[in-house]
Design a protein around this motif. Structure first.
Motif, PDB file in Angstrom:
ATOM      1  N   MET A   1       0.843  -1.176   0.000  1.00 49.92           N
ATOM      2  CA  MET A   1       0.000   0.000   0.000  1.00 49.92           C
ATOM      3  C   MET A   1       0.891   1.244   0.000  1.00 49.92           C
ATOM      4  O   MET A   1       1.837   1.351   0.767  1.00 49.92           O
ATOM      5  N   THR A   2       0.570   2.171  -0.860  1.00 52.94           N
ATOM      6  CA  THR A   2       1.315   3.413  -0.972  1.00 52.94           C
ATOM      7  C   THR A   2       0.833   4.397   0.085  1.00 52.94           C
ATOM      8  O   THR A   2      -0.365   4.600   0.253  1.00 52.94           O
ATOM      9  N   VAL A   3       1.776   5.008   0.754  1.00 54.43           N
ATOM     10  CA  VAL A   3       1.439   6.033   1.748  1.00 54.43           C
ATOM     11  C   VAL A   3       1.190   7.344   1.006  1.00 54.43           C
ATOM     12  O   VAL A   3       2.008   7.755   0.177  1.00 54.43           O
ATOM     13  N   PRO A   4       0.066   8.010   1.295  1.00 60.86           N
ATOM     14  CA  PRO A   4      -0.209   9.282   0.615  1.00 60.86           C
ATOM     15  C   PRO A   4       0.878  10.309   0.901  1.00 60.86           C
ATOM     16  O   PRO A   4       1.381  10.391   2.019  1.00 60.86           O
ATOM     17  N   LEU A   5       1.221  11.052  -0.110  1.00 62.42           N
ATOM     18  CA  LEU A   5       2.196  12.127   0.026  1.00 62.42           C
ATOM     19  C   LEU A   5       1.566  13.262   0.811  1.00 62.42           C
ATOM     20  O   LEU A   5       0.460  13.701   0.509  1.00 62.42           O
ATOM     21  N   ALA A   6       2.224  13.732   1.834  1.00 67.22           N
ATOM     22  CA  ALA A   6       1.712  14.842   2.640  1.00 67.22           C
ATOM     23  C   ALA A   6       2.016  16.152   1.934  1.00 67.22           C
ATOM     24  O   ALA A   6       3.157  16.605   1.909  1.00 67.22           O
ATOM     25  N   LEU A   7       1.013  16.734   1.329  1.00 65.84           N
ATOM     26  CA  LEU A   7       1.169  18.001   0.628  1.00 65.84           C
ATOM     27  C   LEU A   7       0.421  19.095   1.376  1.00 65.84           C
ATOM     28  O   LEU A   7      -0.705  18.888   1.817  1.00 65.84           O
ATOM     29  N   GLY A   8       1.041  20.248   1.487  1.00 64.93           N
ATOM     30  CA  GLY A   8       0.363  21.413   2.040  1.00 64.93           C
ATOM     31  C   GLY A   8      -0.261  22.211   0.913  1.00 64.93           C
ATOM     32  O   GLY A   8      -0.297  21.777  -0.243  1.00 64.93           O
ATOM     33  N   SER A   9      -0.744  23.390   1.234  1.00 65.72           N
ATOM     34  CA  SER A   9      -1.323  24.248   0.209  1.00 65.72           C
ATOM     35  C   SER A   9      -0.223  24.823  -0.678  1.00 65.72           C
ATOM     36  O   SER A   9       0.958  24.801  -0.323  1.00 65.72           O
ATOM     37  N   ILE A  10      -0.595  25.353  -1.809  1.00 65.58           N
ATOM     38  CA  ILE A  10       0.368  25.970  -2.711  1.00 65.58           C
ATOM     39  C   ILE A  10       0.939  27.202  -2.028  1.00 65.58           C
ATOM     40  O   ILE A  10       0.198  28.032  -1.494  1.00 65.58           O
ATOM     41  N   GLY A  11       2.254  27.323  -2.025  1.00 63.38           N
ATOM     42  CA  GLY A  11       2.912  28.423  -1.334  1.00 63.38           C
ATOM     43  C   GLY A  11       3.536  29.448  -2.256  1.00 63.38           C
ATOM     44  O   GLY A  11       3.744  30.590  -1.867  1.00 63.38           O
ATOM     45  N   ASN A  12       3.834  29.071  -3.528  1.00 56.47           N
ATOM     46  CA  ASN A  12       4.519  29.984  -4.419  1.00 56.47           C
ATOM     47  C   ASN A  12       4.219  29.592  -5.857  1.00 56.47           C
ATOM     48  O   ASN A  12       4.346  28.431  -6.221  1.00 56.47           O
ATOM     49  N   VAL A  13       3.810  30.569  -6.656  1.00 57.82           N
ATOM     50  CA  VAL A  13       3.567  30.375  -8.084  1.00 57.82           C
ATOM     51  C   VAL A  13       4.573  31.259  -8.813  1.00 57.82           C
ATOM     52  O   VAL A  13       4.669  32.455  -8.533  1.00 57.82           O
ATOM     53  N   PHE A  14       5.358  30.670  -9.723  1.00 60.91           N
ATOM     54  CA  PHE A  14       6.374  31.409 -10.472  1.00 60.91           C
ATOM     55  C   PHE A  14       5.872  31.730 -11.871  1.00 60.91           C
ATOM     56  O   PHE A  14       5.310  30.864 -12.545  1.00 60.91           O
ATOM     57  N   TYR A  15       6.120  32.973 -12.320  1.00 56.88           N
ATOM     58  CA  TYR A  15       5.910  33.376 -13.703  1.00 56.88           C
ATOM     59  C   TYR A  15       7.259  33.846 -14.222  1.00 56.88           C
ATOM     60  O   TYR A  15       7.949  34.638 -13.570  1.00 56.88           O
ATOM     61  N   PHE A  16       7.626  33.381 -15.395  1.00 57.25           N
ATOM     62  CA  PHE A  16       8.896  33.733 -16.003  1.00 57.25           C
ATOM     63  C   PHE A  16       8.663  34.794 -17.069  1.00 57.25           C
ATOM     64  O   PHE A  16       7.712  34.706 -17.846  1.00 57.25           O
TER      65      PHE A  16
END
Length: 122
Positions: free
Chosen positions: A1-16
């Motif tokens: 069984m795969t353990v779910p990846l603990a992800l938080g909310s989006i913290g940074n969006v980059f535009y180039f």
């Protein structure tokens, strides 16, 4: 069984961008706020706890829609779209209401990046 990846909310969006100072001026005016951080090839804004970072194009990343778009929640998609289009953005997709009841719009900023907005279902 795969353990779910603990992800938080989006913290940074980059535009180039090619022209960092022009992008800073444009986003400062559209967002109604000043950058919170500057350093080298990047400038960061705080948007209610999420960073929007403008980064000068380099050999690894360049501007343009490429299959991923973060959607920023706003009160009125149509008001934002109209104001941004008046200042050089182009409607890329929408504004439209989708099957979930959300109103969405993807805007191409003057630097070639997608800035997407969503309005919660009424």
């Amino acid at each position: 069984m795969t353990v779910p990846l603990a992800l938080g909310s989006i913290g940074n969006v980059f535009y180039f961008v090619d022209d960092l100072e022009a992008a800073v001026d444009w986003y400062s005016a559209r967002l109604g706020r000043s950058p919170i951080q500057r350093g080298g090839a990047l400038v960061a804004f705080d948007i209610d706890g999420v960073r929007l970072t403008l980064h000068r194009n380099d050999e690894l990343n360049s501007s343009g829609p490429a299959g991923v778009s973060a959607y920023w929640t706003v009160d009125d998609v149509d008001v934002i779209a109209a104001e941004w289009i008046t200042h050089g953005a182009v409607a890329h997709r929408g504004p439209k209401t989708v099957f979930t009841g959300e109103r969405l719009c993807q805007l191409l900023d003057p630097f070639g990046n997608l800035f997407s907005v969503r309005q919660a279902p009424a």
